[in-house]
Design a protein around this motif. Structure first.
Motif, PDB file in Angstrom:
ATOM      1  N   ILE A  24       0.864  -1.181   0.000  1.00  0.00           N
ATOM      2  CA  ILE A  24       0.000   0.000   0.000  1.00  0.00           C
ATOM      3  C   ILE A  24       0.900   1.229   0.000  1.00  0.00           C
ATOM      4  O   ILE A  24       1.846   1.327   0.781  1.00  0.00           O
ATOM      5  N   CYS A  25       0.597   2.154  -0.889  1.00  0.00           N
ATOM      6  CA  CYS A  25       1.389   3.384  -0.962  1.00  0.00           C
ATOM      7  C   CYS A  25       1.216   4.195   0.325  1.00  0.00           C
ATOM      8  O   CYS A  25       0.089   4.503   0.708  1.00  0.00           O
ATOM      9  N   PRO A  26       2.311   4.570   0.983  1.00  0.00           N
ATOM     10  CA  PRO A  26       2.213   5.339   2.221  1.00  0.00           C
ATOM     11  C   PRO A  26       1.784   6.786   1.986  1.00  0.00           C
ATOM     12  O   PRO A  26       1.413   7.481   2.916  1.00  0.00           O
ATOM     13  N   VAL A  54       4.785  -0.306  -7.737  1.00  0.00           N
ATOM     14  CA  VAL A  54       4.748   1.122  -8.019  1.00  0.00           C
ATOM     15  C   VAL A  54       3.347   1.671  -7.769  1.00  0.00           C
ATOM     16  O   VAL A  54       2.350   1.030  -8.117  1.00  0.00           O
ATOM     17  N   CYS A  55       3.270   2.858  -7.182  1.00  0.00           N
ATOM     18  CA  CYS A  55       1.988   3.543  -7.043  1.00  0.00           C
ATOM     19  C   CYS A  55       1.695   4.284  -8.336  1.00  0.00           C
ATOM     20  O   CYS A  55       2.368   5.259  -8.644  1.00  0.00           O
ATOM     21  N   PHE A  56       0.712   3.792  -9.087  1.00  0.00           N
ATOM     22  CA  PHE A  56       0.348   4.446 -10.348  1.00  0.00           C
ATOM     23  C   PHE A  56      -0.906   5.296 -10.208  1.00  0.00           C
ATOM     24  O   PHE A  56      -1.534   5.657 -11.201  1.00  0.00           O
ATOM     25  N   GLU A  85      -3.627  10.626  -8.576  1.00  0.00           N
ATOM     26  CA  GLU A  85      -3.894  11.675  -7.587  1.00  0.00           C
ATOM     27  C   GLU A  85      -2.966  11.546  -6.380  1.00  0.00           C
ATOM     28  O   GLU A  85      -3.125  12.252  -5.394  1.00  0.00           O
ATOM     29  N   CYS A  86      -2.028  10.631  -6.437  1.00  0.00           N
ATOM     30  CA  CYS A  86      -1.112  10.422  -5.313  1.00  0.00           C
ATOM     31  C   CYS A  86      -0.347  11.717  -5.026  1.00  0.00           C
ATOM     32  O   CYS A  86       0.283  12.270  -5.924  1.00  0.00           O
ATOM     33  N   PRO A  87      -0.403  12.229  -3.798  1.00  0.00           N
ATOM     34  CA  PRO A  87       0.253  13.508  -3.490  1.00  0.00           C
ATOM     35  C   PRO A  87       1.751  13.510  -3.784  1.00  0.00           C
ATOM     36  O   PRO A  87       2.310  14.535  -4.169  1.00  0.00           O
TER      37      PRO A  87
HETATM   38 ZN    ZN Z   1       0.577   6.768  -3.910  1.00  0.00          ZN
END
Ligand code: ZN
Length: 87
Positions: free
Chosen positions: A7-9, A33-35, A38-40
């Protein structure tokens, strides 16, 4: 083969399993990878790269599942590297 989940932190989204191209600096390795667009972390990256390098690029949060070490994965556009998603 056991599937891991990360899980992306930065945004709380599930990270995707991604296979690096053989000719990249990652040399064909598998990363998570977090794709999420909207990931900050990724959203901030555009401004940061522009400010520090005058570069129109950003980076996504990525992790090496073998040792848990994280590293920014540079991207030149929202769709860049998405073809490498293998999950
Ligand atoms: Zn993310």
């Amino acid at each position: 083969m056991d599937e891991q989940e990360f899980i992306c932190p930065h945004c709380g989204e599930r990270m995707r399993k991604w296979q690096a191209p053989d000719d990249s600096v990652w040399g064909g390795e598998t990363r998570y990878v977090c794709f999420y667009d909207e990931c900050p972390y990724y959203v901030r990256g555009w401004a940061w790269m522009d400010e520090h390098y005058g570069s129109r690029s950003s980076y996504r949060h990525s992790i090496n599942p073998n040792n848990g070490s994280s590293a920014p994965l540079p991207v030149a556009s929202a769709d860049h590297l998405k073809p490498g998603i293998v999950d």
